[in-house]
Design a protein around this motif. Structure first.
Motif, short mmCIF file in Angstrom:
data_model
loop_
_atom_site.label_atom_id
_atom_site.label_comp_id
_atom_site.label_asym_id
_atom_site.label_seq_id
_atom_site.Cartn_x
_atom_site.Cartn_y
_atom_site.Cartn_z
N GLU A 145 18.87 -6.02 26.12
CA GLU A 145 18.71 -5.38 27.43
C GLU A 145 17.25 -5.49 27.83
OE1 GLU A 145 20.21 -1.36 27.91
OE2 GLU A 145 21.75 -1.74 26.41
N PHE A 146 17.00 -5.74 29.12
CA PHE A 146 15.64 -5.82 29.62
C PHE A 146 15.65 -5.55 31.11
CE2 PHE A 146 12.33 -8.35 31.71
CZ PHE A 146 11.21 -7.72 31.19
N THR A 147 14.84 -4.60 31.54
CA THR A 147 14.76 -4.26 32.96
C THR A 147 13.37 -4.48 33.54
OG1 THR A 147 14.13 -1.95 32.60
CG2 THR A 147 16.51 -2.44 32.65
N GLY A 148 12.39 -4.72 32.70
CA GLY A 148 11.01 -4.77 33.16
C GLY A 148 10.30 -3.44 32.96
N VAL A 149 11.10 -2.39 32.74
CA VAL A 149 10.56 -1.06 32.41
C VAL A 149 10.90 -0.73 30.96
CG1 VAL A 149 10.65 1.42 32.92
CG2 VAL A 149 10.73 -0.25 34.79
N ARG A 150 12.13 -1.04 30.56
CA ARG A 150 12.55 -0.77 29.18
C ARG A 150 13.32 -1.96 28.64
NH1 ARG A 150 17.80 0.49 28.40
NH2 ARG A 150 19.01 1.00 30.23
N MET A 151 13.49 -1.96 27.31
CA MET A 151 14.24 -3.04 26.67
C MET A 151 14.85 -2.52 25.38
SD MET A 151 11.18 -5.49 25.41
CE MET A 151 9.68 -4.78 24.81
N VAL A 152 15.91 -3.23 24.94
CA VAL A 152 16.62 -2.89 23.72
C VAL A 152 16.75 -4.14 22.87
CG1 VAL A 152 18.80 -2.06 22.73
CG2 VAL A 152 17.92 -1.04 24.86
N PHE A 153 16.43 -3.99 21.58
CA PHE A 153 16.62 -5.05 20.60
C PHE A 153 17.73 -4.64 19.65
CE2 PHE A 153 12.16 -5.68 21.77
CZ PHE A 153 12.08 -7.04 21.89
N GLU A 154 18.52 -5.62 19.20
CA GLU A 154 19.50 -5.40 18.13
C GLU A 154 19.09 -6.22 16.93
OE1 GLU A 154 23.38 -6.29 19.72
OE2 GLU A 154 23.50 -4.33 20.69
N TYR A 155 19.37 -5.67 15.73
CA TYR A 155 18.92 -6.28 14.48
C TYR A 155 20.02 -6.28 13.44
CZ TYR A 155 14.60 -4.23 16.48
OH TYR A 155 13.58 -3.84 17.30
N GLU A 156 19.97 -7.28 12.58
CA GLU A 156 20.70 -7.30 11.32
C GLU A 156 19.71 -7.73 10.24
OE1 GLU A 156 25.34 -8.49 12.10
OE2 GLU A 156 23.95 -10.08 11.56
N ILE A 157 19.75 -7.04 9.12
CA ILE A 157 18.95 -7.45 7.97
C ILE A 157 19.91 -8.02 6.94
CG2 ILE A 157 17.41 -6.75 6.11
CD1 ILE A 157 16.22 -4.67 7.99
N ILE A 158 19.63 -9.25 6.54
CA ILE A 158 20.51 -10.01 5.65
C ILE A 158 19.82 -10.25 4.31
CG2 ILE A 158 21.83 -12.17 5.41
CD1 ILE A 158 22.54 -10.59 7.97
N ASN A 159 20.52 -10.00 3.22
CA ASN A 159 20.06 -10.44 1.91
C ASN A 159 20.36 -11.93 1.85
OD1 ASN A 159 20.16 -11.30 -0.85
ND2 ASN A 159 20.22 -9.15 -1.48
N VAL A 160 19.31 -12.76 1.81
CA VAL A 160 19.47 -14.21 1.94
C VAL A 160 20.27 -14.80 0.78
CG1 VAL A 160 18.23 -16.42 2.02
CG2 VAL A 160 17.44 -14.49 3.40
N ALA A 161 19.95 -14.41 -0.46
CA ALA A 161 20.62 -14.99 -1.64
C ALA A 161 22.11 -14.71 -1.63
CB ALA A 161 19.99 -14.46 -2.93
N GLU A 162 22.49 -13.52 -1.19
CA GLU A 162 23.90 -13.13 -1.18
C GLU A 162 24.56 -13.37 0.18
OE1 GLU A 162 24.23 -9.12 -2.54
OE2 GLU A 162 23.01 -9.50 -4.33
N ASP A 163 23.78 -13.75 1.19
CA ASP A 163 24.27 -13.91 2.56
C ASP A 163 25.08 -12.68 2.97
OD1 ASP A 163 24.49 -15.19 5.02
OD2 ASP A 163 26.40 -16.13 4.47
N LYS A 164 24.48 -11.51 2.73
CA LYS A 164 25.18 -10.25 2.96
C LYS A 164 24.37 -9.36 3.90
CE LYS A 164 27.57 -6.79 0.26
NZ LYS A 164 27.84 -6.31 -1.09
N VAL A 165 25.06 -8.79 4.89
CA VAL A 165 24.41 -7.86 5.81
C VAL A 165 24.13 -6.56 5.06
CG1 VAL A 165 24.65 -6.53 7.94
CG2 VAL A 165 25.56 -8.86 7.83
#
Length: 140
Positions: A80-100
């Protein structure tokens, strides 16, 4: 989806050997600062323009553990982005296990340094506005 990668540092873990829950927000901030640098401008340069991006809220869902020296990636999108505010979404993944291990989001607004009142960057900083807007995730 943009990706930030590194390994878990020892000081980020607790006595159980897992990343302490309080450090996940720091991991997201590291990734977000790199995302802003890669897509818009260096945050230091933004501060020189007297613009800061305080956090309004963060939502977290812990799914699994990261441990010392695990390689992980933070996958993120500006949703989301309006020029006043914004929202980021994230996932953190364990790379070796390819697991969220984590899912979350954070909301931020633009403000003048020291003022903390929301501002619109659309007119005053049109290039910055366009760069953020160009990186807004498109609907699937």
């Amino acid at each position: 989806m943009w990706e930030y990668r590194r390994r878990v540092r020892y000081y980020e873990t607790d006595r159980m050997g897992v990343v302490h829950h309080s450090n996940y927000l720091r991991l997201l901030e590291d990734a977000r600062m790199d995302w802003i640098r890669d897509h818009v401008m260096n945050y230091c340069d933004m501060e020189k323009l007297d613009v800061i991006i305080p956090a309004v809220s963060a939502n977290e869902q812990f799914i699994d553990f990261l441990r010392y020296d695990d390689e992980f990636s933070v996958r993120m999108d500006l949703v989301e982005f309006t020029g006043v505010r914004m929202v980021f979404e994230y996932e953190i993944i364990n790379v070796a296990e390819d697991k969220v291990c984590f899912r979350g989001s954070s909301m931020h607004f633009f403000a003048r340094n020291g003022d903390y009142k929301p501002i619109s960057i659309k007119r005053k900083f049109p290039e910055m506005f366009e760069k953020f807007k160009a990186n807004l995730k498109k609907e699937d």
